[in-house]
Structure formats: structure tokens, C-alpha cells
Design a protein around this motif. Structure first.
Motif, mmCIF file in Angstrom:
data_model
loop_
_atom_site.group_PDB
_atom_site.id
_atom_site.type_symbol
_atom_site.label_atom_id
_atom_site.label_comp_id
_atom_site.label_asym_id
_atom_site.label_seq_id
_atom_site.Cartn_x
_atom_site.Cartn_y
_atom_site.Cartn_z
ATOM 1 N N LYS A 37 0.609 5.491 0.067
ATOM 2 C CA LYS A 37 -0.182 6.707 0.195
ATOM 3 C C LYS A 37 0.309 7.710 -0.840
ATOM 4 C CE LYS A 37 -1.648 10.201 3.584
ATOM 5 N NZ LYS A 37 -1.428 10.744 4.952
ATOM 6 N N THR A 38 -0.620 8.275 -1.627
ATOM 7 C CA THR A 38 -0.204 9.135 -2.741
ATOM 8 C C THR A 38 -0.579 10.596 -2.572
ATOM 9 O OG1 THR A 38 -2.240 8.664 -3.983
ATOM 10 C CG2 THR A 38 -0.358 7.192 -4.348
ATOM 11 N N VAL A 61 0.855 -1.194 0.000
ATOM 12 C CA VAL A 61 0.000 0.000 0.000
ATOM 13 C C VAL A 61 0.885 1.236 0.000
ATOM 14 C CG1 VAL A 61 -1.822 1.275 1.191
ATOM 15 C CG2 VAL A 61 -1.772 -1.231 1.315
ATOM 16 N N TYR A 64 -4.875 6.172 -1.844
ATOM 17 C CA TYR A 64 -3.903 5.111 -1.619
ATOM 18 C C TYR A 64 -3.887 4.192 -2.840
ATOM 19 C CZ TYR A 64 -4.050 6.548 3.286
ATOM 20 O OH TYR A 64 -3.984 7.276 4.444
ATOM 21 N N ASP A 66 -3.046 7.587 7.668
ATOM 22 C CA ASP A 66 -1.858 6.903 7.164
ATOM 23 C C ASP A 66 -2.200 5.451 6.861
ATOM 24 O OD1 ASP A 66 -1.657 5.431 9.646
ATOM 25 O OD2 ASP A 66 -0.701 7.196 10.514
ATOM 26 N N VAL A 67 -1.228 4.732 6.310
ATOM 27 C CA VAL A 67 -1.459 3.356 5.875
ATOM 28 C C VAL A 67 -1.901 2.461 7.033
ATOM 29 C CG1 VAL A 67 -0.332 1.304 4.926
ATOM 30 C CG2 VAL A 67 0.110 3.558 3.909
#
Length: 207
Positions: free
Chosen positions: A9-10, A7, A19, A41-42
Motif C-alpha cells: 500500500k503506497t 502487495v 497499491y 488495507d491490503v
């Protein structure tokens, strides 16, 4: 069984982020899946926590002594470039349960006081909204509302008109207007509920 292998995060936004999920399907083929999430967050993504904590609350409020009008909002949404009818709703703040969030959000968006009902958990636990696009889940709160309409609590970016819709207006809205799916289903339900028992589908205990 399909699985998520990685995964990423973009985006770095306050309320909503994107994501990228590198995936492996049941046939062993790799893919890329895009998910929007309220997670910061992830580690907070529901695919990692496996805890369905509600991100938001949706408010089903009946107005007036006869409880014969539904509190709706008509809101401009950039995603469709138009107005749409929805229930009042909002995010659940840190440390807040969704009943408290419902009271706060209805006051902010409409000026009305919300009196939630205590219902069986199967009606009020969080459910996922648009699972193909996001891991967001919302809890529904049910109750009555009174008081005077006000726009004092609206944020600068919110373009909202409050509508206290009776059954005649609900029929018109369903036939002619943009309506969110959850709102439409509950409006249909309200049309056919016994007016003497508008919450008859719930197991009620006064809060």
C-alpha cells in the motif's frame, strides 16, 4: 498462470488508495502493476478476499408519470478538467445494501425520491468498472423518481447540475458531450426501448 507475489500500500487516503503489485506473468517475468482501490488495507483488496462486494451504486432512474425522462447529472471532474454526463452514483456505506444506497444517493445528489424496482440478480449484482486500473465494482439499481430538484444535499466539493433528459436531449448529449461509458450505453438502450415498457429489459417485481 500469472500471479501476484507481493502487495504494498503506497498511500493513506480516506476514499481511495494506491497499491503496488509485484507480479509474475505466465512466462515467469517479474513486473510491477499499480492498482487503485476503495479497500482500506491490503487484506480487503478483492485479489485477496475474492469476494465481489459492491463499493458503489449506479442509479438508473426514470422521471415523471410517463417515465419518459432519464435522471442524469452533469458533473465537473478533475480527471478530465471538464464536465461529464453521468448517472447519479455513490459509495455504499457500511451496513447498507445497494438499494438503500441508491435511495440515499439520489436524494443527496438531486433532491428526488427514488423508488427502486426488484429485478433479477443478474441485472443488479455488482460488476467491475475499470478493471485495468482498479478493483472497484458497482451495482446498478433501477427504478422511478419523483419530487422536486434540490441541491441541499450536495457536499461542498460536488459541482453537479441535474438534467432530466428526454429522448431528444439524450440524442444531443450522445452526439456532443462528454459521457461516461455505462451512462452512454444505457442512454442508447433507452432511445430504442418501447416507451410503453421502458423497463422491458428487466424481470420486474415491485419492491
Amino acid at each position: 498462470m500469472s500471479k501476484v507475489e507481493k502487495v504494498i500500500k503506497t498511500t493513506q487516503n480516506h476514499y481511495l488508495n494506491m497499491y503496488d503489485l509485484e507480479t509474475l506473468n505466465k512466462n515467469g517475468h517479474q513486473g510491477l502493476y499499480h492498482v487503485a482501490s476503495r479497500a482500506r488495507d491490503v487484506a480487503e483488496l478483492k485479489l485477496n478476499t475474492h469476494v465481489n462486494k459492491p463499493d458503489g451504486v449506479i442509479i438508473y432512474a426514470l422521471y415523471g408519470e410517463k417515465r419518459d425522462r432519464v435522471v442524469l447529472i452533469r458533473q465537473y471532474r478533475f480527471s478530465i478538467g471538464d464536465y461529464i454526463y453521468e448517472f447519479p452514483a455513490g459509495l455504499v456505506d457500511e451496513g447498507e445494501d445497494y438499494h438503500q444506497a441508491g435511495i440515499r444517493e439520489l436524494k443527496e445528489e438531486t433532491g428526488l425520491a427514488f423508488h427502486p424496482l426488484e429485478v433479477d440478480e443478474m441485472y443488479s449484482r455488482p460488476f467491475f468498472t475499470t478493471i485495468g486500473m482498479t478493483d472497484e465494482s458497482c451495482a446498478a439499481v433501477y427504478g422511478t423518481a419523483n419530487g422536486k430538484l434540490s441541491k441541499d444535499g450536495l457536499e461542498d466539493g460536488e459541482e453537479i447540475e441535474v438534467v432530466l433528459a428526454d429522448r431528444t436531449e439524450i440524442r444531443r448529449i450522445l452526439k456532443e458531450e462528454n459521457v461516461s461509458l455505462v451512462c452512454a450505453y444505457m442512454m442508447m438502450h433507452f432511445l430504442h426501448e418501447d416507451p410503453a415498457e421502458p423497463f422491458g429489459f428487466l424481470n420486474l417485481k415491485e419492491r
